[in-house]
Structure formats: C-alpha cells, structure tokens
Write a protein that holds these residues in place. Structure first.
Motif, mmCIF file in Angstrom:
data_model
loop_
_atom_site.group_PDB
_atom_site.id
_atom_site.type_symbol
_atom_site.label_atom_id
_atom_site.label_comp_id
_atom_site.label_asym_id
_atom_site.label_seq_id
_atom_site.Cartn_x
_atom_site.Cartn_y
_atom_site.Cartn_z
ATOM 1 N N LEU A 1 -1.199 -4.948 0.405
ATOM 2 C CA LEU A 1 -0.620 -5.003 -0.950
ATOM 3 C C LEU A 1 -1.821 -4.623 -1.972
ATOM 4 N N LEU A 2 -2.854 -5.034 -1.895
ATOM 5 C CA LEU A 2 -3.971 -5.016 -2.750
ATOM 6 C C LEU A 2 -4.290 -3.492 -2.833
ATOM 7 N N PRO A 3 -4.672 -2.875 -1.997
ATOM 8 C CA PRO A 3 -4.835 -1.317 -2.174
ATOM 9 C C PRO A 3 -3.814 -0.615 -2.978
ATOM 10 N N PHE A 4 -2.563 -0.765 -2.620
ATOM 11 C CA PHE A 4 -1.479 -0.376 -3.206
ATOM 12 C C PHE A 4 -1.376 -0.399 -4.505
ATOM 13 N N ARG A 5 -1.592 -1.622 -5.035
ATOM 14 C CA ARG A 5 -1.662 -2.181 -6.241
ATOM 15 C C ARG A 5 -2.636 -1.818 -7.144
ATOM 16 N N LEU A 6 -3.715 -1.260 -6.589
ATOM 17 C CA LEU A 6 -4.750 -0.486 -7.078
ATOM 18 C C LEU A 6 -4.682 0.895 -7.066
ATOM 19 N N PHE A 7 -3.712 1.386 -6.873
ATOM 20 C CA PHE A 7 -3.429 2.609 -6.608
ATOM 21 C C PHE A 7 -4.257 3.594 -5.432
ATOM 22 N N LEU A 8 -4.414 2.846 -4.398
ATOM 23 C CA LEU A 8 -5.205 3.326 -3.406
ATOM 24 C C LEU A 8 -4.676 3.332 -2.063
ATOM 25 N N GLY A 9 -3.297 3.101 -2.189
ATOM 26 C CA GLY A 9 -2.638 3.007 -1.044
ATOM 27 C C GLY A 9 -2.017 4.266 -0.293
ATOM 28 N N GLY A 10 -1.936 4.492 1.057
ATOM 29 C CA GLY A 10 -1.528 5.566 1.711
ATOM 30 C C GLY A 10 -1.490 5.094 3.390
ATOM 31 N N PRO A 11 -1.036 6.268 3.927
ATOM 32 C CA PRO A 11 -0.734 5.997 5.449
ATOM 33 C C PRO A 11 -1.908 5.801 6.308
ATOM 34 N N GLY B 1 5.229 2.331 -1.685
ATOM 35 C CA GLY B 1 4.853 2.638 -2.839
ATOM 36 C C GLY B 1 5.788 2.810 -4.012
ATOM 37 N N ARG B 2 6.878 3.122 -3.286
ATOM 38 C CA ARG B 2 7.961 3.512 -4.099
ATOM 39 C C ARG B 2 8.506 2.019 -4.658
ATOM 40 N N VAL B 3 8.439 0.919 -3.668
ATOM 41 C CA VAL B 3 9.049 -0.364 -4.194
ATOM 42 C C VAL B 3 8.224 -0.957 -5.119
ATOM 43 N N LEU B 4 6.679 -0.737 -4.849
ATOM 44 C CA LEU B 4 5.743 -1.263 -5.909
ATOM 45 C C LEU B 4 5.591 -0.469 -7.298
ATOM 46 N N GLY B 5 6.123 0.715 -7.055
ATOM 47 C CA GLY B 5 6.111 1.619 -8.301
ATOM 48 C C GLY B 5 4.469 2.156 -8.278
ATOM 49 N N ARG B 6 3.998 2.515 -7.153
ATOM 50 C CA ARG B 6 2.574 2.968 -7.056
ATOM 51 C C ARG B 6 2.576 4.343 -6.133
ATOM 52 N N PRO B 7 1.875 5.318 -6.251
ATOM 53 C CA PRO B 7 1.610 6.320 -5.147
ATOM 54 C C PRO B 7 1.205 5.897 -4.039
ATOM 55 N N SER B 8 1.356 6.693 -2.996
ATOM 56 C CA SER B 8 0.828 6.489 -1.545
ATOM 57 C C SER B 8 0.438 7.742 -0.932
ATOM 58 N N TRP B 9 -0.697 8.214 -1.984
ATOM 59 C CA TRP B 9 -1.283 9.662 -1.583
ATOM 60 C C TRP B 9 -2.583 9.557 -0.956
ATOM 61 N N LEU B 10 -3.142 8.339 -0.720
ATOM 62 C CA LEU B 10 -4.577 8.292 -0.463
ATOM 63 C C LEU B 10 -4.772 7.726 1.047
ATOM 64 N N PRO B 11 -4.532 8.465 2.275
ATOM 65 C CA PRO B 11 -4.684 7.999 3.466
ATOM 66 C C PRO B 11 -6.036 7.381 3.798
ATOM 67 N N SER C 1 15.197 -2.234 2.156
ATOM 68 C CA SER C 1 15.850 -3.351 1.621
ATOM 69 C C SER C 1 14.941 -4.448 2.040
ATOM 70 N N ALA C 2 14.217 -4.551 3.228
ATOM 71 C CA ALA C 2 13.249 -5.670 3.596
ATOM 72 C C ALA C 2 12.307 -5.785 2.532
ATOM 73 N N LEU C 3 11.610 -4.568 2.221
ATOM 74 C CA LEU C 3 10.554 -4.772 1.135
ATOM 75 C C LEU C 3 10.872 -5.131 -0.240
ATOM 76 N N ARG C 4 12.193 -4.710 -0.716
ATOM 77 C CA ARG C 4 12.500 -5.071 -1.970
ATOM 78 C C ARG C 4 12.800 -6.493 -1.844
ATOM 79 N N ALA C 5 13.357 -7.090 -0.963
ATOM 80 C CA ALA C 5 13.494 -8.482 -0.752
ATOM 81 C C ALA C 5 12.325 -9.249 -0.767
ATOM 82 N N ILE C 6 11.267 -8.816 -0.226
ATOM 83 C CA ILE C 6 9.954 -9.461 -0.206
ATOM 84 C C ILE C 6 9.473 -9.324 -1.401
ATOM 85 N N LEU C 7 9.093 -8.234 -2.082
ATOM 86 C CA LEU C 7 8.317 -7.815 -3.168
ATOM 87 C C LEU C 7 9.097 -7.862 -4.712
#
Length: 303
Positions: free
Chosen positions: A180-190, A241-251, A293-299
C-alpha cells in the motif's frame, strides 16, 4: 465445542479465531507468547513452545477441531539457516499436533492442516487444480513434507483437510499491507515482468472457507483456498492502482528483489494460476470472487 489453533496469533489466526468465537465455539490459540497475543474478546491463549505437546495436549482430548497454522514466515531473506528454520518450525509443530491427538482418549473430529499454493511450484500459464502434482522447488518440497507431516492422524480415525492457501488480502497484514505505501506514494507497480500468476483470496473468504470445511464432515484432503479468478501480477498492480486512484507504472526490478530476499525472490517472481475447484464443487460461495470487488471492499475507506 472446542477448537484449538496452533499458531493462531497472526494475520490469519486472529481473524479466524474471532469468527469462530462469534459462531459459538470455544476457541483456544496456542502461542509462544500468549501475554502478547492481541486476540478478539473471548478467545483464550495458552503458552506453547512450538515444538512439543507439553502443556496443552490435554486440550486436544474431546476437542472438536484443531486448525494447525503454525510455522515461521517465509517473508524474509532466505539463507540456508532461514530455510532450515522455516522447515523445522512447520514439521516440529505438526509432530506436536500428531502427538497430542495420539494421546487423546476422545480424538478431535477434524484436523485442518495449513499448506500453500507453493505446493505446485512455478507453473507458467498452467491452470491448476487440486489434482495437479507438486513442483520441485524449495517451497513445493516444503509443502509436500508439511502436508504429509500430519497424515498419521488419519489412521487414528481423524478427518483431515489440507488448506492450500494463496495470497491472502486484507489491509492490516500480509502482502497487501506491504504494497500500500509504495502505491500511495505513486511508486507502485508489478514485480519483475508481472507475467507470473497471482492466486489470491480475500481474508473474509479464507476465514469462511476454513469454517465451511471444518463443519462439513464430507470434506477431506486438499482444497485450494484461492479466489476463482487468479490474475497476472501486472493485472493485480493495475487493479490496485485503479482502486487507490494511483498509477501502477513502476515495476520492481527482479535484481532488487533478489538483493532484498535472496533465493526467496523466486517466490515473488514466479507464481501459479490456482483455482479452487474442490471448494466450489463442495458448494462454497465466495463473497469476493473477483479482484476489484475484493480490493474495493478492503480499501473503501481510502476513496
């Protein structure tokens, strides 16, 4: 009816113990440090050294179920010493469970034995069910040993269920909490190229599936505890990324994972597409069968 949960103070055990206690069971968690156990109201904690049945074996006499979740976390840098501890913690705990059941005058009705989808090893794009054979890497060999370690209770007349668990999702622990933290900091990815299979399950569904298998006397043998729709790791990252409203561009590069986890990085960079065929055939209904649906329920509180 009494339920014992060796190793029940962690991310999965606490949620399971709380649900079973709410359902009317007497729940006793076995822990090395019961005084530190943050357990739901009404759940008891009993001290256990993790290796023997000393001090708690009498609790198995007349118990309804034992749910064996004990074992050191694999989420650390693997050295030969760490791999040895991971293996020994599981096998020693299982041996203690077998000893306690053997000593019981009135045997528990069912033993639910923890395992993992790592049983299948890296399998590319294969669609796997409980009928598929094990892999050959460290986690697969470990899972084979782990599952076999409590087999002797079947000769004692105890029903045995094997829980091959995928990646369990909830915000307060496990893999998702670390992402969660990397994604919230716009650093998330596969992870790596993101093509590896990612077999997941919402924790609420995992808890209900364990309860379902415990309470259904026809349930025996291995069950995959994964959602019906496994995804690629890249798809998981995009959906998160979509559920959090963040990109997922950084592997996360493979070399970085290998620096952090050593051989354990293989667990993150390879995967499986595992489906819960036997669980569905038994009539279990998932509350969260798809990832979004799982991620939206969690987040949902993050929206």
């Amino acid at each position: 009816m009494r339920v014992l949960i060796p190793g029940g103070t962690g991310f999965l055990g606490r949620a399971l113990a709380g649900r079973l206690q709410e359902a009317g069971y007497e729940v006793i968690v076995l822990s090395r440090q019961p005084e530190r156990a943050r357990l739901p109201p009404g759940v008891q904690a009993v001290r256990w050294d993790g290796r023997t049945a000393a001090g708690w074996a009498s609790l198995a006499d007349g118990a309804f179920a034992i749910i064996n979740l004990a074992g050191e976390s694999i989420g650390q840098r693997w050295t030969e010493a760490v791999k040895r501890r991971i293996r020994e913690s599981r096998l020693q705990a299982s041996q203690a469970v077998v000893e306690a059941i053997a000593a019981a005058s009135t045997k528990p009705q069912v033993l639910l034995q923890s395992s993992a989808v790592g049983y299948y090893g890296p399998r590319g794009d294969e669609q796997l069910t409980e009928e598929d054979p094990p892999g050959t890497d460290f986690l697969a060999r470990l899972a084979v040993e782990w599952e076999a370690s409590t087999q002797p209770v079947e000769a004692m007349g105890v029903r045995r269920v094997i829980l091959r668990t995928g990646v369990v999702l909830e915000r307060d622990g496990g893999a998702l909490a670390q992402m969660l933290l990397p994604f919230r900091l716009f650093l998330g990815g596969p992870l790596g190229d993101g093509r590896q299979g990612f077999s997941w399950i919402h924790r609420a569904d995992w808890v209900e599936a364990v309860k379902f298998l415990m309470e259904h006397p026809e349930a025996r043998g291995p069950y995959n505890l994964t959602a019906p729709q496994p995804v690629r790791n890249a798809e998981f990252a995009r959906t998160l990324g979509r559920v959090l409203g963040r990109p997922s561009w950084l592997p996360v590069p493979a070399f970085a994972l290998r620096l952090a986890f050593g051989e354990g990085a293989d667990f993150l960079l390879t995967g499986q597409f595992v489906r819960p065929r036997r669980l569905l055939e038994a009539g279990f209904r998932f509350r969260y069968p798809d990832l979004e649906s799982a991620l939206r329920a969690i987040l949902q509180r993050d929206r």
